[in-house]
Design a protein around this motif. Structure first.
Motif, PDB file in Angstrom:
ATOM      1  N   GLU A  97      -5.852  32.508 112.821  1.00  0.00           N
ATOM      2  CA  GLU A  97      -5.345  33.193 111.859  1.00  0.00           C
ATOM      3  C   GLU A  97      -4.087  33.786 112.467  1.00  0.00           C
ATOM      4  N   TRP A 150      -1.034  25.967 104.380  1.00  0.00           N
ATOM      5  CA  TRP A 150      -0.068  25.274 104.928  1.00  0.00           C
ATOM      6  C   TRP A 150       1.032  24.552 104.185  1.00  0.00           C
ATOM      7  N   ARG A 182     -13.198  23.725 114.983  1.00  0.00           N
ATOM      8  CA  ARG A 182     -13.293  25.197 114.629  1.00  0.00           C
ATOM      9  C   ARG A 182     -12.015  25.284 113.744  1.00  0.00           C
ATOM     10  N   PRO A 183     -12.003  26.162 113.126  1.00  0.00           N
ATOM     11  CA  PRO A 183     -10.892  26.213 112.057  1.00  0.00           C
ATOM     12  C   PRO A 183      -9.838  26.961 112.749  1.00  0.00           C
ATOM     13  N   PRO A 184      -8.635  26.493 112.391  1.00  0.00           N
ATOM     14  CA  PRO A 184      -7.244  27.061 112.991  1.00  0.00           C
ATOM     15  C   PRO A 184      -7.160  28.596 113.076  1.00  0.00           C
ATOM     16  N   SER A 226      -3.804  22.151 103.555  1.00  0.00           N
ATOM     17  CA  SER A 226      -4.419  23.136 102.797  1.00  0.00           C
ATOM     18  C   SER A 226      -3.449  23.873 101.946  1.00  0.00           C
TER      19      SER A 226
END
Length: 509
Positions: free
Chosen positions: A38, A98, A34-36, A95
């Motif tokens: 927000e 980040w 899953r994406p981190p 990314s």
């Protein structure tokens, strides 16, 4: 019907290759990714800093010896500078978002070990000034000046052990790096060669009003004509210092110079001072004027004899302002290694009695010293509140054995120290010790000091005690001080003991 056919197909062809089917197959591990979440940038920065925190990289201020320690349950162990740097590099490559957050941590601590590394760092810092996302700051004239990644640097650590470190070009490169790091707060330098007076004046001119921590290590052993040119005025020029480490400071001979005005050697904001028993370290600390000094860490070497006159002279000048004194175990070259080594136990120790004399440190509240130190004299101290014992071992706590730890504990009483509230075994954890009787022995000491209104804690901040057999809920205790720090208590799992009760431990946070 389709499921039945596929079941029959699996029975007939059990050895089916995963890549025979043309349809894409989604692995289970990939399906769970899953994406981190927000989160705000500030929260990500806090998370990254917590994951990569290393104390010696963040500050040169020593840890409070009464800081609670816990038995590690992490198989990876504590963070090291190398492991933290690898984590930072990985964060930068995740990314773009980040990277914008983590790149400032990548340059917070610069460790310069050789001229080649200094040249590479200088090239990166200069190139970052021309990047689109470079950091900038406002100059005194109101214009905006780009400093690049050097804007994020807070700690620079310099070594001069390699070939070419004595070349003047190496100092030129270092000074250019300094000019690109306007927000530097901590400077650590280990100098094997004599520094020109122009370099010292340049460093003082750049960071006199902004530097908050300084460690100046001059490894020169010869006090002849090749001795360093550092002076008390050089140290006194950093008016914003909060932490000063003079363990290996040599400087010029203070006896060969004329007296300088007090304003030139005054450090008005200095609170933490780290010294050694080296003569120059004590002499320069005595000369400096430090009205805000509160905490002293005094290292002693395993081979260096302490001058009996220098330490009393220092305490005469600065003893009334001291609140905390920490005496680590003797070590080679004054380095803070483990307290359990055999050489530290047999080396000559500083006598902690000199700090308990009423005319030396009348406002002293906290004293930490090795358990192998000389026995305490029957001095009384009206303001002492905390005593820490370093290097305690389980065999030294047995009341029937003639050990130095036992001698120190029996010498401590509320009659000598009427305000004493806490005795703590620094670094010794009862829960982690393998001695089967250590809990009962530790409780014996707890009950002994409890009669005098003194808490006896281990390095984890646990007050061990016996509980009633039918007592299952949380145990509460009334603190001695009406305005103490918050205290929480928890009961350990039931264990058999000699009085057929249960052992309870009280966790102080």
């Amino acid at each position: 019907m389709q499921s039945i056919l596929s079941r029959i197909h699996d029975l007939l062809l059990p050895f089916n290759c995963l890549f025979v089917t043309a349809a894409p197959v989604q692995l289970k591990d990939q399906a769970d990714l899953r994406p981190p979440p927000e989160l705000p940038i500030e929260l990500w920065l806090e998370i990254f800093q917590f994951a990569t925190y290393v104390h010696r990289s963040a500050t040169i201020k020593p840890l409070d010896p009464f800081t609670l320690k816990h038995t590690t349950t992490n198989v990876m162990g504590a963070n090291t500078p190398t492991a933290a740097m690898r984590t930072k590099l990985a964060l930068v490559l995740v990314s773009r978002s980040w990277r914008r957050v983590a790149v400032q941590m990548l340059y917070q601590h610069l460790m310069i070990r050789s001229p080649a590394r200094a040249t590479n760092i200088l090239q990166v810092l200069e190139a970052s000034r021309h990047m689109p996302d470079s950091f900038s700051s406002l100059t005194s004239y109101g214009a905006t000046e780009a400093f690049g990644y050097g804007q994020c640097t807070r700690h620079i650590e310099i070594y001069t052990f390699t070939r070419g470190a004595g070349d003047i070009r190496y100092l030129h490169t270092l000074f250019k790096i300094f000019r690109l790091c306007p927000n530097l707060r901590t400077l650590s330098g280990t100098w094997m060669h004599r520094l020109p007076i122009e370099f010292l004046e340049g460093v003082s001119g750049l960071y006199a009003s902004s530097l908050s921590a300084l460690y100046w290590n001059e490894k020169t052993e010869s006090l002849s004509e090749n001795s360093p040119l550092s002076t008390p005025e050089f140290l006194g020029s950093f008016k914003s210092l909060r932490v000063l480490d003079l363990r290996h400071f040599i400087g010029v001979n203070p006896l060969s110079r004329s007296s300088c005005p007090p304003s030139a050697t005054t450090l008005p904001l200095l609170q933490d001072l780290i010294l050694s028993t080296h003569s120059r370290s004590l002499e320069y600390a005595t000369i400096l004027c430090m009205p805000s000094l509160r905490n002293l860490t005094l290292h002693s070497s395993t081979y260096d004899a302490t001058n009996d006159e220098l330490l009393p002279a220092f305490l005469k000048a600065h003893g009334p302002s001291l609140i905390t004194v920490d005496l680590p175990s003797p070590s080679l070259d004054f380095e803070p290694d483990s307290d359990s080594t055999i050489t530290r136990g047999t080396a000559t120790h500083l006598n902690p009695d000199i700090f308990l004399k009423p005319d030396h440190c009348p406002n002293l509240e906290s004293l930490t010293f090795p358990a192998t130190s000389p026995a305490l004299a029957p001095h009384t101290h009206p303001s002492l509140r905390r005593i820490g014992l370093r290097g305690v071992r389980s065999d030294g706590l047995y009341p029937d054995k003639p050990t130095s730890t036992k001698i120190h504990l029996f010498a401590i009483s509320s009659n000598k120290y009427p305000r004493l509230e806490l005795i703590q075994t620094v670094g010794f954890l009862v829960e982690a010790d393998t001695d089967g009787l250590i809990k009962d022995i530790f409780i014996w000491w707890v009950e002994k000091f409890e009669k005098e209104g003194i808490n006896f804690l281990d390095g984890e901040g646990v007050l061990w005690a016996y509980a009633e057999p039918d007592h299952e809920e949380i145990i509460l205790a009334k603190p001695k001080d009406p305005t103490p720090l918050p205290v929480t208590f928890s009961v350990s799992p039931p264990e058999k003991s000699q009085n057929k009760g249960k052992k309870a431990k009280y966790q102080h946070e």
